[in-house]
Design a protein around this motif. Structure first.
Motif, PDB file in Angstrom:
ATOM      1  N   GLY A 141      39.604  32.228  41.946  1.00  0.00           N
ATOM      2  CA  GLY A 141      39.129  34.171  42.378  1.00  0.00           C
ATOM      3  C   GLY A 141      40.887  34.710  42.442  1.00  0.00           C
ATOM      4  O   GLY A 141      40.689  35.936  42.646  1.00  0.00           O
ATOM      5  N   ALA A 142      41.772  34.284  42.581  1.00  0.00           N
ATOM      6  CA  ALA A 142      43.284  34.558  42.289  1.00  0.00           C
ATOM      7  C   ALA A 142      43.480  35.583  41.459  1.00  0.00           C
ATOM      8  O   ALA A 142      43.781  36.675  41.084  1.00  0.00           O
ATOM      9  CB  ALA A 142      43.853  33.528  43.361  1.00  0.00           C
ATOM     10  N   CYS A 201      40.965  35.782  38.958  1.00  0.00           N
ATOM     11  CA  CYS A 201      40.303  37.320  39.359  1.00  0.00           C
ATOM     12  C   CYS A 201      40.784  38.531  39.643  1.00  0.00           C
ATOM     13  O   CYS A 201      40.562  39.801  38.894  1.00  0.00           O
ATOM     14  CB  CYS A 201      38.969  37.150  39.333  1.00  0.00           C
ATOM     15  SG  CYS A 201      38.238  35.799  38.330  1.00  0.00           S
ATOM     16  N   ALA A 202      41.533  38.710  40.952  1.00  0.00           N
ATOM     17  CA  ALA A 202      41.717  39.668  42.354  1.00  0.00           C
ATOM     18  C   ALA A 202      42.495  40.305  41.189  1.00  0.00           C
ATOM     19  O   ALA A 202      43.006  41.553  41.678  1.00  0.00           O
ATOM     20  CB  ALA A 202      42.400  38.909  42.692  1.00  0.00           C
ATOM     21  N   GLN A 203      43.854  39.688  40.659  1.00  0.00           N
ATOM     22  CA  GLN A 203      44.611  39.998  40.035  1.00  0.00           C
ATOM     23  C   GLN A 203      44.668  40.662  39.026  1.00  0.00           C
ATOM     24  O   GLN A 203      45.144  41.894  39.094  1.00  0.00           O
ATOM     25  CB  GLN A 203      46.234  38.749  39.504  1.00  0.00           C
ATOM     26  CG  GLN A 203      47.151  38.920  39.260  1.00  0.00           C
ATOM     27  CD  GLN A 203      48.333  38.097  38.811  1.00  0.00           C
ATOM     28  OE1 GLN A 203      47.965  36.988  39.008  1.00  0.00           O
ATOM     29  NE2 GLN A 203      49.429  38.454  38.329  1.00  0.00           N
ATOM     30  N   ILE A 236      43.191  44.143  39.992  1.00  0.00           N
ATOM     31  CA  ILE A 236      44.775  44.810  40.590  1.00  0.00           C
ATOM     32  C   ILE A 236      45.339  45.358  39.128  1.00  0.00           C
ATOM     33  O   ILE A 236      45.292  47.059  39.767  1.00  0.00           O
ATOM     34  CB  ILE A 236      45.136  43.611  41.782  1.00  0.00           C
ATOM     35  CG1 ILE A 236      44.178  43.665  42.981  1.00  0.00           C
ATOM     36  CG2 ILE A 236      46.550  44.990  41.916  1.00  0.00           C
ATOM     37  CD1 ILE A 236      44.925  43.339  44.184  1.00  0.00           C
ATOM     38  N   PRO A 279      35.851  38.197  35.578  1.00  0.00           N
ATOM     39  CA  PRO A 279      35.298  37.520  37.122  1.00  0.00           C
ATOM     40  C   PRO A 279      33.746  37.355  36.434  1.00  0.00           C
ATOM     41  O   PRO A 279      32.901  37.121  37.482  1.00  0.00           O
ATOM     42  CB  PRO A 279      35.707  38.971  38.476  1.00  0.00           C
ATOM     43  CG  PRO A 279      35.502  39.650  37.433  1.00  0.00           C
ATOM     44  CD  PRO A 279      36.022  38.754  36.183  1.00  0.00           C
TER      45      PRO A 279
END
Length: 224
Positions: free
Chosen positions: A184-185, A187-189, A192, A204
């Motif tokens: 998840g980290a 994918c979030a990066q 962003i 994701p």
């Protein structure tokens, strides 16, 4: 203590030097226990070696022909979907290679080669279509330039991310949340930074595809 005991005791307690623990060996694929991951890993190693050491003009042309951009998907979808999964983005120095071996080995040991291949293929194909088909639609509607149909898109990351999602459901609760937290980290990066929007959204999506596969993997014995 008898003489026999004295002779046997050192051998029983002597430390084993230069031997890799069995638990560590199980993290890596073998041709007998994880044939899909082992065979596929050899193919990826060969293409990564060629990508780094081969003639760069030829490599560039092969990658272009393997790209799952919207234009290629419209022209020869099956060929490029298969060909694009034969390359590791970044070659030998990419983190995708070791991650592929660890994740798919762990998954195949639990559910077998056929279902591991199915999860990987589902993530690779569905996440690719989910990101590229909207591009084709936007170009047709005049919202994106025609150049958007031709882009370099290849690699194993979508299939790998789907396998991460599927594997998480087969781990103990702590391991499940650690694995999903790392994925998840990442994918979030991606979202962003949004360096490559297609890949950033595809990861994701592929992770969710793997999560949706989890109930299917819990049913029935592992098969090869």
């Amino acid at each position: 203590m008898t003489a026999v005991d004295a002779e046997e005791r050192p051998a029983a307690t002597a430390p084993r030097r230069g031997r890799i623990p069995t638990a560590w060996l199980r993290l890596l694929p073998t041709p007998t226990s994880t044939p899909f991951t082992f065979s596929y890993g050899l193919v990826l190693l060969a293409t990564a070696l060629y990508a780094d050491l081969g003639d760069q003009a030829t490599v560039t042309q092969l990658l272009k022909e393997s790209s799952t951009d919207a234009a290629h998907l419209a022209d020869r979808p099956v060929l490029v979907l298969l060909a694009s999964a034969l390359w590791v983005a970044g070659g030998l120095y990419s983190a995708y290679g070791p991650a592929f071996l660890l994740v798919l080995t762990a998954l195949e040991r639990r559910v077998g080669g056929a279902r591991t291949a199915g999860v990987f293929l589902a993530g690779h194909v569905l996440a690719t279509l989910a990101t590229e088909l909207p591009v084709a639609g936007a170009v047709a509607a005049g919202r994106l330039p025609e150049a958007s149909l031709h882009r370099l898109d290849y690699g194993i990351s979508f299939g790998l991310m789907a396998c991460v999602g599927a594997l998480s459901g087969l781990l103990p609760r702590v391991g499940q949340w650690v694995l999903l937290g790392i994925a998840g980290a990442m994918c979030a990066q991606d979202l962003i930074e949004l360096i490559d929007p297609m890949s950033s959204w595809g990861h994701p999506i592929a992770l969710l595809i793997g999560l949706f596969c989890r109930p299917l993997l819990r049913e029935g014995p592992a098969g090869g």
